[in-house]
Design an enzyme around this catalytic site. Structure first.
Site, mmCIF file in Angstrom:
data_model
loop_
_atom_site.group_PDB
_atom_site.id
_atom_site.type_symbol
_atom_site.label_atom_id
_atom_site.label_comp_id
_atom_site.label_asym_id
_atom_site.label_seq_id
_atom_site.Cartn_x
_atom_site.Cartn_y
_atom_site.Cartn_z
ATOM 1 C CG HIS A 1 -1.985 -1.074 1.136
ATOM 2 N ND1 HIS A 1 -2.567 -1.639 2.248
ATOM 3 C CD2 HIS A 1 -2.524 -1.723 0.081
ATOM 4 C CE1 HIS A 1 -3.437 -2.568 1.876
ATOM 5 N NE2 HIS A 1 -3.424 -2.643 0.569
ATOM 6 C CB CYS B 1 4.203 19.226 -8.080
ATOM 7 S SG CYS B 1 5.425 18.778 -9.310
HETATM 8 N N1 APR Z 1 -0.280 -8.058 17.773
HETATM 9 C C1 APR Z 1 -0.799 -8.775 16.745
HETATM 10 N N2 APR Z 1 -1.959 -8.443 16.112
HETATM 11 C C2 APR Z 1 -2.611 -7.353 16.560
HETATM 12 C C3 APR Z 1 -2.137 -6.550 17.623
HETATM 13 C C4 APR Z 1 -0.919 -6.941 18.241
HETATM 14 N N3 APR Z 1 -0.395 -6.247 19.269
HETATM 15 N N4 APR Z 1 -3.024 -5.526 17.817
HETATM 16 C C5 APR Z 1 -3.999 -5.678 16.892
HETATM 17 N N5 APR Z 1 -3.765 -6.775 16.157
HETATM 18 C C6 APR Z 1 -4.553 -7.292 15.029
HETATM 19 C C7 APR Z 1 -6.034 -7.075 15.139
HETATM 20 O O1 APR Z 1 -6.637 -8.160 15.865
HETATM 21 C C8 APR Z 1 -6.448 -7.086 13.657
HETATM 22 O O2 APR Z 1 -6.726 -8.408 13.217
HETATM 23 O O3 APR Z 1 -4.148 -6.567 13.875
HETATM 24 C C9 APR Z 1 -5.210 -6.576 12.931
HETATM 25 C C10 APR Z 1 -5.382 -5.173 12.379
HETATM 26 O O4 APR Z 1 -6.385 -5.242 11.386
HETATM 27 P P1 APR Z 1 -6.732 -3.912 10.545
HETATM 28 O O5 APR Z 1 -6.823 -2.763 11.482
HETATM 29 O O6 APR Z 1 -7.888 -4.263 9.672
HETATM 30 O O7 APR Z 1 -5.428 -3.656 9.696
HETATM 31 P P2 APR Z 1 -5.010 -4.348 8.349
HETATM 32 O O8 APR Z 1 -5.456 -5.771 8.285
HETATM 33 O O9 APR Z 1 -3.564 -4.081 8.157
HETATM 34 O O10 APR Z 1 -5.843 -3.467 7.273
HETATM 35 C C11 APR Z 1 -5.525 -3.624 5.907
HETATM 36 O O11 APR Z 1 -6.903 -1.685 5.455
HETATM 37 O O12 APR Z 1 -7.601 0.490 5.796
HETATM 38 C C12 APR Z 1 -6.772 -0.317 5.042
HETATM 39 O O13 APR Z 1 -4.825 0.399 3.966
HETATM 40 C C13 APR Z 1 -5.321 0.041 5.217
HETATM 41 O O14 APR Z 1 -3.396 -1.437 5.074
HETATM 42 C C14 APR Z 1 -4.661 -1.255 5.688
HETATM 43 C C15 APR Z 1 -5.648 -2.299 5.225
#
Ligand code: APR
Length: 246
Positions: free
Chosen positions: A120, A149
């Site tokens: 991303h 820019c």
């Molecule tokens: N250790 C491990 N996992 C964790 C921890 C931790 N300390 N804290 C939170 N989590 C987990 C949560 O349980 C959840 O499953 O991390 C995950 C975060 O999920 P999201 O917030 O949905 O993030 P992500 O999966 O990276 O989202 C993907 O969504 O909004 C877009 O571009 C943004 O890259 C992002 C994409």
């Protein structure tokens, strides 16, 4: 019981020919960056509309204000945590070949991993949507609302994927090439709710890749394709895994 699982994962890493790590926002939570979803999620506090590309193009000033507040002011003094550092160590020792991350925070690189595919994008880079020139953050002033820019005076945008934007072909191709080589995939800290990034672990599974997941709660992957689920915070789990590998 728990010791066994970490011991198995450590052995899997030592025996693997091509170990890949796939990460999401959860791996950076212990660096002080909130996840996007879940009880403390960014999307609970901010309406994601500021991160829709059409909205940014039409209202760069109002969108930039929120983007700067969340991604630059709030993220400004973040540091890699133990999970990023252990992954960097395992990379340097040759156990981990590649990190594919959905994160834009540059923490895998700062944690010592030199082969990071940023699905991303990265907050430290900016791009002009008119002339496509790119700029490193140290060469522009983010105090301007938004940065412009130097060449065509068009507003710049952080070189991260906004909602409504396609993932860069290069990131997709490299990620699929790497996933197709993996015999071990470790998924850390992602809900798996966002496509097309969330397709990658399913591609690995179709290739009979062994899949380990580290998360504090189950994700869409846990009950479908994961072989070992370590219900733990990323930094604690990675610290235990490092002890089993080295
Ligand atoms: N250790 C491990 N996992 C964790 C921890 C931790 N300390 N804290 C939170 N989590 C987990 C949560 O349980 C959840 O499953 O991390 C995950 C975060 O999920 P999201 O917030 O949905 O993030 P992500 O999966 O990276 O989202 C993907 O969504 O909004 C877009 O571009 C943004 O890259 C992002 C994409």
């Amino acid at each position: 019981m728990e010791k066994n699982f970490y011991n198995i994962v450590g052995q899997k890493i030592k025996d693997s020919k091509y170990c890949i790590i796939f990460t999401g926002a959860g791996i950076s939570v212990e660096s002080g960056i909130p996840p996007f979803r879940g009880k403390d999620g960014i999307w609970n506090k901010y309406d994601p509309e500021f991160l829709y590309i059409d909205n940014y193009l039409n209202n760069p000033f109002s969108c930039w204000k929120v983007i700067k507040e969340i991604f630059y002011d709030y993220f400004s003094n973040i540091k890699p945590n133990k999970a990023h550092i252990v992954i960097g160590n395992l990379y340097k020792k040759g156990f981990v070949k590649t990190v594919i991350t959905q994160n834009i925070d540059n923490l895998h690189q700062e944690g010592g991993c030199e082969n990071v595919i940023e699905f991303h994008g990265n907050l430290n880079k900016f791009i002009c949507l008119k002339c496509n020139k790119t700029f490193n953050i140290e060469n522009i002033s983010i105090e301007e609302k938004p940065p412009f820019c130097n060449y065509c005076k068009f507003p710049l945008k952080p070189d991260i994927i906004f909602f409504g934007e396609a993932i860069k072909e290069d990131a997709i191709k490299k990620s699929i090439d790497e996933i197709n080589k993996a015999d071990l995939l470790i998924i850390i800290g992602t809900s798996g709710e966002v496509a097309p990034a969330n397709n990658l672990p399913f591609i690995a599974k179709r290739n009979n890749c062994f899949i380990v997941e580290i998360n504090i709660v189950e994700s869409i992957f846990t009950k479908t394709i994961v072989d070992i689920f370590l219900k733990e915070k990323a930094s604690i789990a990675m610290e235990k895994i490092e002890l089993e590998v080295t």
